[in-house]
Enzyme design. Structure first.
Site, PDB file in Angstrom:
ATOM      1  N   LYS A  76       0.827  -1.211   0.000  1.00 40.07           N
ATOM      2  CA  LYS A  76       0.000   0.000   0.000  1.00 40.07           C
ATOM      3  C   LYS A  76       0.865   1.267   0.000  1.00 40.07           C
ATOM      4  O   LYS A  76       1.747   1.418   0.830  1.00 40.07           O
ATOM      5  CB  LYS A  76      -0.918   0.019   1.227  1.00 40.07           C
ATOM      6  CG  LYS A  76      -1.913   1.191   1.217  1.00 40.07           C
ATOM      7  CD  LYS A  76      -2.674   1.321   2.520  1.00 40.07           C
ATOM      8  CE  LYS A  76      -2.000   2.259   3.486  1.00 40.07           C
ATOM      9  NZ  LYS A  76      -1.996   3.666   3.073  1.00 40.07           N
ATOM     10  N   LEU A 112      -4.508  -0.240   7.850  1.00 43.62           N
ATOM     11  CA  LEU A 112      -3.202   0.395   7.704  1.00 43.62           C
ATOM     12  C   LEU A 112      -3.494   1.854   7.395  1.00 43.62           C
ATOM     13  O   LEU A 112      -4.157   2.162   6.411  1.00 43.62           O
ATOM     14  CB  LEU A 112      -2.382  -0.257   6.583  1.00 43.62           C
ATOM     15  CG  LEU A 112      -0.901   0.125   6.503  1.00 43.62           C
ATOM     16  CD1 LEU A 112      -0.164  -0.211   7.804  1.00 43.62           C
ATOM     17  CD2 LEU A 112      -0.227  -0.605   5.340  1.00 43.62           C
ATOM     18  N   ASP A 113      -3.021   2.764   8.259  1.00 47.00           N
ATOM     19  CA  ASP A 113      -3.390   4.173   8.181  1.00 47.00           C
ATOM     20  C   ASP A 113      -3.108   4.777   6.815  1.00 47.00           C
ATOM     21  O   ASP A 113      -2.206   4.336   6.091  1.00 47.00           O
ATOM     22  CB  ASP A 113      -2.629   4.985   9.231  1.00 47.00           C
ATOM     23  CG  ASP A 113      -2.973   4.546  10.648  1.00 47.00           C
ATOM     24  OD1 ASP A 113      -4.066   3.992  10.839  1.00 47.00           O
ATOM     25  OD2 ASP A 113      -2.139   4.757  11.542  1.00 47.00           O
ATOM     26  N   ILE A 114      -3.846   5.831   6.486  1.00 50.51           N
ATOM     27  CA  ILE A 114      -3.672   6.509   5.202  1.00 50.51           C
ATOM     28  C   ILE A 114      -2.261   7.063   5.048  1.00 50.51           C
ATOM     29  O   ILE A 114      -1.713   7.106   3.940  1.00 50.51           O
ATOM     30  CB  ILE A 114      -4.720   7.640   5.035  1.00 50.51           C
ATOM     31  CG1 ILE A 114      -4.673   8.213   3.611  1.00 50.51           C
ATOM     32  CG2 ILE A 114      -4.519   8.731   6.087  1.00 50.51           C
ATOM     33  CD1 ILE A 114      -5.802   9.178   3.310  1.00 50.51           C
ATOM     34  N   SER A 116       0.440   5.666   6.320  1.00 48.07           N
ATOM     35  CA  SER A 116       1.398   4.570   6.454  1.00 48.07           C
ATOM     36  C   SER A 116       1.411   3.763   5.165  1.00 48.07           C
ATOM     37  O   SER A 116       0.451   3.780   4.396  1.00 48.07           O
ATOM     38  CB  SER A 116       1.029   3.659   7.632  1.00 48.07           C
ATOM     39  OG  SER A 116       1.031   4.388   8.846  1.00 48.07           O
TER      40      SER A 116
END
Length: 254
Positions: A76, A112-114, A116
């Site tokens: 990502k 999974l954070d934006i 990260s």
């Protein structure tokens, strides 16, 4: 709704198998009154159905199980949200997949954070998603973090013992012990390797902020036995049979 114990299935599990959401999220959909079975709105958890004969609707649209389950690994990029749909119109991780995979109703496993990057699993198999994310299985998650400054050895020992973080709504949580060590120096800052088995919101960032070294960059490099490796940012691949068996090291529960 039935019935014959040989052919019935929990409604939440049916929704998970259909790739609608994880089983826990499916329970939330049921509780909110968005699911109907044979024209009746169901809000009771534990309701069982017969997938062969009962008609299930979500938001008045038929729910059908996918023709096949798929299991994906994605690297990502920063700037993408880990959700199937974003009300704010931001790019989602599904935008990185081809149309034929999106048509199979895959969704992210966990978060999974934006801001990260790194390894994210996607699937349309609700049991698999629950297995990977359920605290019962303590699936380890491995990160590389660029932090401001360089923590002292005493600060690293604090992470290894567990630190108190402040979560949303001001709630405090003492984290479980983490595995942590230095990777390399980057100017006046440094890279750390961390391994945790909890999955609380923004946990790694909050842990490092708690010792006075905010995260500048965060990359998830592994989940359990699965490693990101040299997968290019924004690219994806199917998990192989060996990786699936390694992730499914514990039997699923109904």
């Amino acid at each position: 709704m039935i019935q014959d114990q040989n052919s019935d299935k929990r409604l939440s599990r049916f929704l998970a198998h259909a790739g609608i959401a994880s089983r826990r999220h499916a329970e939330e959909l049921i509780a909110s009154g968005r699911v109907q079975v044979n024209g009746v709105t169901i809000t009771t958890q534990g309701t069982r159905i017969n997938p062969d004969t009962d008609i299930v609707l979500l938001d008045r649209k038929p729910v059908r199980t996918p023709s096949k389950h798929v299991y994906l690994l994605l690297n990502k990029p920063i700037g993408y949200v880990s959700t199937a749909h974003d009300p704010q119109g931001r790019p989602t991780v599904l935008d990185l997949l081809p149309a034929e995979l999106r048509a199979l109703r895959v969704y992210p496993v966990g978060r999974l954070d934006i801001d990260s990057a790194g390894l994210l699993l996607l699937t349309n198999d609700g049991d698999f998603a629950l297995h990977v994310t359920h605290p019962r299985y303590s699936m380890q998650k491995h990160y590389h973090a660029l932090v401001q400054g360089c923590p002292s050895e005493s600060s690293l020992r604090a992470l290894r013992r567990g630190v108190t973080i402040v979560e949303d709504k001001g709630l405090s949580h003492k984290t479980a012990p983490a595995q942590v060590h230095f990777l390399r120096i980057a100017g006046t800052d440094c890279w750390l390797s961390l391994t945790i088995h909890e999955g609380r919101k923004r946990q790694v960032r909050r842990m490092l902020a708690a010792i006075g070294h905010p995260v500048l960059e965060l990359i998830r490099v592994g989940i359990g036995p699965i490693e990101l490796g040299d997968m290019p940012v924004g690219k994806w691949r199917f998990l192989n049979d060996e990786e699936l068996k390694a992730l499914q090291g514990h039997p699923h529960t109904s």
